[in-house]
Design a protein around this motif. Sequence first.
Motif, mmCIF file in Angstrom:
data_model
loop_
_atom_site.group_PDB
_atom_site.id
_atom_site.type_symbol
_atom_site.label_atom_id
_atom_site.label_comp_id
_atom_site.label_asym_id
_atom_site.label_seq_id
_atom_site.Cartn_x
_atom_site.Cartn_y
_atom_site.Cartn_z
ATOM 1 N N ALA A 1 62.705 34.821 -54.871
ATOM 2 C CA ALA A 1 62.248 35.277 -53.555
ATOM 3 C C ALA A 1 63.199 34.676 -52.531
ATOM 4 C CB ALA A 1 60.823 34.827 -53.280
ATOM 5 N N TYR A 2 63.441 35.409 -51.443
ATOM 6 C CA TYR A 2 64.349 34.893 -50.427
ATOM 7 C C TYR A 2 64.093 35.604 -49.103
ATOM 8 C CZ TYR A 2 67.077 39.160 -51.369
ATOM 9 O OH TYR A 2 67.471 40.462 -51.532
ATOM 10 N N PHE A 3 64.682 35.056 -48.046
ATOM 11 C CA PHE A 3 64.644 35.735 -46.759
ATOM 12 C C PHE A 3 66.072 35.861 -46.243
ATOM 13 C CE2 PHE A 3 64.708 31.329 -45.316
ATOM 14 C CZ PHE A 3 65.516 31.374 -44.186
ATOM 15 N N TYR A 4 66.302 36.797 -45.351
ATOM 16 C CA TYR A 4 67.620 36.971 -44.766
ATOM 17 C C TYR A 4 67.477 37.537 -43.364
ATOM 18 C CZ TYR A 4 67.215 42.001 -45.774
ATOM 19 O OH TYR A 4 66.802 43.303 -45.821
ATOM 20 N N GLY A 5 68.590 37.550 -42.650
ATOM 21 C CA GLY A 5 68.584 38.067 -41.286
ATOM 22 C C GLY A 5 68.951 36.988 -40.285
ATOM 23 N N VAL B 1 55.555 29.404 -52.721
ATOM 24 C CA VAL B 1 56.999 29.620 -52.883
ATOM 25 C C VAL B 1 57.626 30.046 -51.553
ATOM 26 C CG1 VAL B 1 58.755 31.068 -53.991
ATOM 27 C CG2 VAL B 1 56.843 30.164 -55.342
ATOM 28 N N LEU B 2 56.954 30.945 -50.840
ATOM 29 C CA LEU B 2 57.462 31.391 -49.547
ATOM 30 C C LEU B 2 57.417 30.274 -48.516
ATOM 31 C CD1 LEU B 2 56.052 35.025 -49.267
ATOM 32 C CD2 LEU B 2 58.378 34.292 -49.766
ATOM 33 N N SER B 3 56.413 29.414 -48.605
ATOM 34 C CA SER B 3 56.361 28.254 -47.706
ATOM 35 C C SER B 3 57.589 27.381 -47.905
ATOM 36 C CB SER B 3 55.090 27.445 -47.957
ATOM 37 O OG SER B 3 53.942 28.194 -47.644
ATOM 38 N N HIS B 4 57.996 27.218 -49.160
ATOM 39 C CA HIS B 4 59.225 26.480 -49.458
ATOM 40 C C HIS B 4 60.432 27.174 -48.824
ATOM 41 C CE1 HIS B 4 62.355 24.500 -51.953
ATOM 42 N NE2 HIS B 4 62.887 25.719 -51.971
ATOM 43 N N GLU B 5 60.525 28.511 -49.000
ATOM 44 C CA GLU B 5 61.644 29.261 -48.426
ATOM 45 C C GLU B 5 61.647 29.173 -46.898
ATOM 46 O OE1 GLU B 5 64.111 30.493 -50.110
ATOM 47 O OE2 GLU B 5 63.171 29.893 -51.998
ATOM 48 N N LEU B 6 60.471 29.255 -46.299
ATOM 49 C CA LEU B 6 60.388 29.143 -44.846
ATOM 50 C C LEU B 6 60.697 27.727 -44.384
ATOM 51 C CD1 LEU B 6 57.252 31.377 -44.123
ATOM 52 C CD2 LEU B 6 59.676 31.956 -43.934
ATOM 53 N N GLY B 7 60.532 26.773 -45.277
ATOM 54 C CA GLY B 7 60.941 25.407 -44.964
ATOM 55 C C GLY B 7 62.441 25.322 -44.721
ATOM 56 N N HIS B 8 63.211 26.108 -45.490
ATOM 57 C CA HIS B 8 64.661 26.160 -45.254
ATOM 58 C C HIS B 8 64.956 26.697 -43.856
ATOM 59 C CE1 HIS B 8 65.867 24.967 -49.237
ATOM 60 N NE2 HIS B 8 65.237 25.977 -49.828
ATOM 61 N N TRP B 9 64.177 27.701 -43.452
ATOM 62 C CA TRP B 9 64.367 28.255 -42.106
ATOM 63 C C TRP B 9 63.950 27.245 -41.034
ATOM 64 C CZ3 TRP B 9 59.964 29.239 -38.976
ATOM 65 C CH2 TRP B 9 60.256 29.796 -37.730
ATOM 66 N N SER B 10 62.798 26.622 -41.211
ATOM 67 C CA SER B 10 62.279 25.694 -40.221
ATOM 68 C C SER B 10 63.197 24.488 -40.027
ATOM 69 C CB SER B 10 60.879 25.219 -40.633
ATOM 70 O OG SER B 10 60.376 24.269 -39.723
ATOM 71 N N ARG B 11 63.780 24.018 -41.121
ATOM 72 C CA ARG B 11 64.668 22.844 -41.051
ATOM 73 C C ARG B 11 66.128 23.234 -40.784
ATOM 74 N NH1 ARG B 11 61.642 18.671 -43.649
ATOM 75 N NH2 ARG B 11 59.493 19.106 -43.032
ATOM 76 N N ASN B 12 66.345 24.520 -40.478
ATOM 77 C CA ASN B 12 67.686 24.998 -40.110
ATOM 78 C C ASN B 12 68.736 24.800 -41.207
ATOM 79 O OD1 ASN B 12 67.020 25.824 -37.387
ATOM 80 N ND2 ASN B 12 66.913 23.647 -36.877
ATOM 81 N N HIS B 13 68.319 24.881 -42.454
ATOM 82 C CA HIS B 13 69.255 24.688 -43.558
ATOM 83 C C HIS B 13 70.314 25.786 -43.604
ATOM 84 C CE1 HIS B 13 65.981 22.168 -45.774
ATOM 85 N NE2 HIS B 13 66.585 21.500 -44.813
ATOM 86 N N THR B 14 69.908 27.020 -43.328
ATOM 87 C CA THR B 14 70.870 28.125 -43.343
ATOM 88 C C THR B 14 71.934 27.934 -42.267
ATOM 89 O OG1 THR B 14 69.142 29.640 -44.128
ATOM 90 C CG2 THR B 14 71.132 30.629 -43.192
#
Length: 434
Positions: free
Chosen positions: A251-255, A285-298
């Motif tokens: 699962a992933y997010f983009y944009g 799992v999505l909460s983990h992925e959104l954690g990457h977004w929240s912590r500005n990892h991307t």
Amino acid sequence: MFSIDEILVRNTIILLLWLEYLFETYLSLRQFNTATKAKDVPSEIKDLMSNDDYSKAREYSLAKLRFGFVKDFYSIIVTTVVIHQGLLGIVWDYSESINPFTDEVSTSCLWLTILSFLSTIIDMPFTIYFTFILEEKFGFNKQTAVFFVWDKIKAFLVGQLLTSMISSIVIVVIKNGGDYFFIWLWAIACIISLILLTIYPAVIAPLFDKYTPLPEGELRTKIEALASSLKFPLTELYVVEGSKRSSHSNAYFYGLFKSKRIVLFDTLLAKDDGTGCQDDEILAVLSHELGHWSRNHTIKNLVIMEVNLFLLFLVFSFMFKYKLLYQALGFTHIQPVLVGLFVVLQYVMMPYNTLLSFAMTVLSRKFEFEADDFAVQLDKGRYLELALQKLNKDNLGFPVHDWLYSAWHHSHPPLLQRLNVIKKGVKLFEEKKK
């Protein structure tokens, strides 16, 4: 004939390649020995994996390592022959001879296309074996022969189109950018990378897999509520038909900016055979992925990538006119700038690239722990534990690793280490709630 200086440069490149190969082989041998000896389920994971699941995961891990030994040895031999015999220069001469135009841009694009085609053909036996024998044996391959062939043709055509377009721009910028062309090259590369990050998931990826909106229902409502609670700018929610290719899950997010899309693999969704995850586990799992977004990892990874590109282009600007680099690889009468870029970035900067890769692996692990902690703070920790265990089982992840092999290769922390940290985080979180 090669001069003494040309032979020295050529052999130095070959030596660096072999040193890297021997080190990677040493690490793989350590992991192979560890997996070979670990025949019984370790006591600390007896509650997580059955004997049958553990045995199958172990055999899958060993099979991939054996495959890697053969493929990597074959690859280093081919690469050594290519460099030693100056085959890159021979292919360039052939590209010039069949090119109806005389400009460097079109010859460079033709050169890249021929090399890519030859590389695809050389690697094809290994790709076929891995897909239709190794992955098939362990129940992962879902591709038919027709799907496989058409997929490879599309990948080659799309890859060559993008590569030719980008290469043409790069050559023009280098040849017309003056003494500080590397600044212009870096700026153009930044713009291109942002464009690709935007259009690849939305335009290119759908050429290979089918994306459909997640149907209305309880799961969609929960995901939208989770995104809303975090102020995540969710605009689309898709399911990708990954099951036509493989049974592996993801699962992933983009944009960029205020337009984000979440993609779930259909293999991640719960099925009648017991594979996949339940709704609460998917939310974890999505909460983990959104954690990457929240912590500005991307964003952090993007900044590191752009800074790294600037440094690489800066080094290239000092070295690309060094004639011996070209002559050592068989370019006797011309110094194509694209070849120089390839040689400097791929070979000259090899030690730097290796160290950077390890540093990024270390950073990635840190980011994974931070994303796990984000999920724990959303009270999703226990479901995340269950999801990780299920995904590990469905993907036949082998939980026993040699420490050095894992530290060098695994961008995600090993399962047991990850579960232990999550358990501690859940305990602290629940104590705070009381």
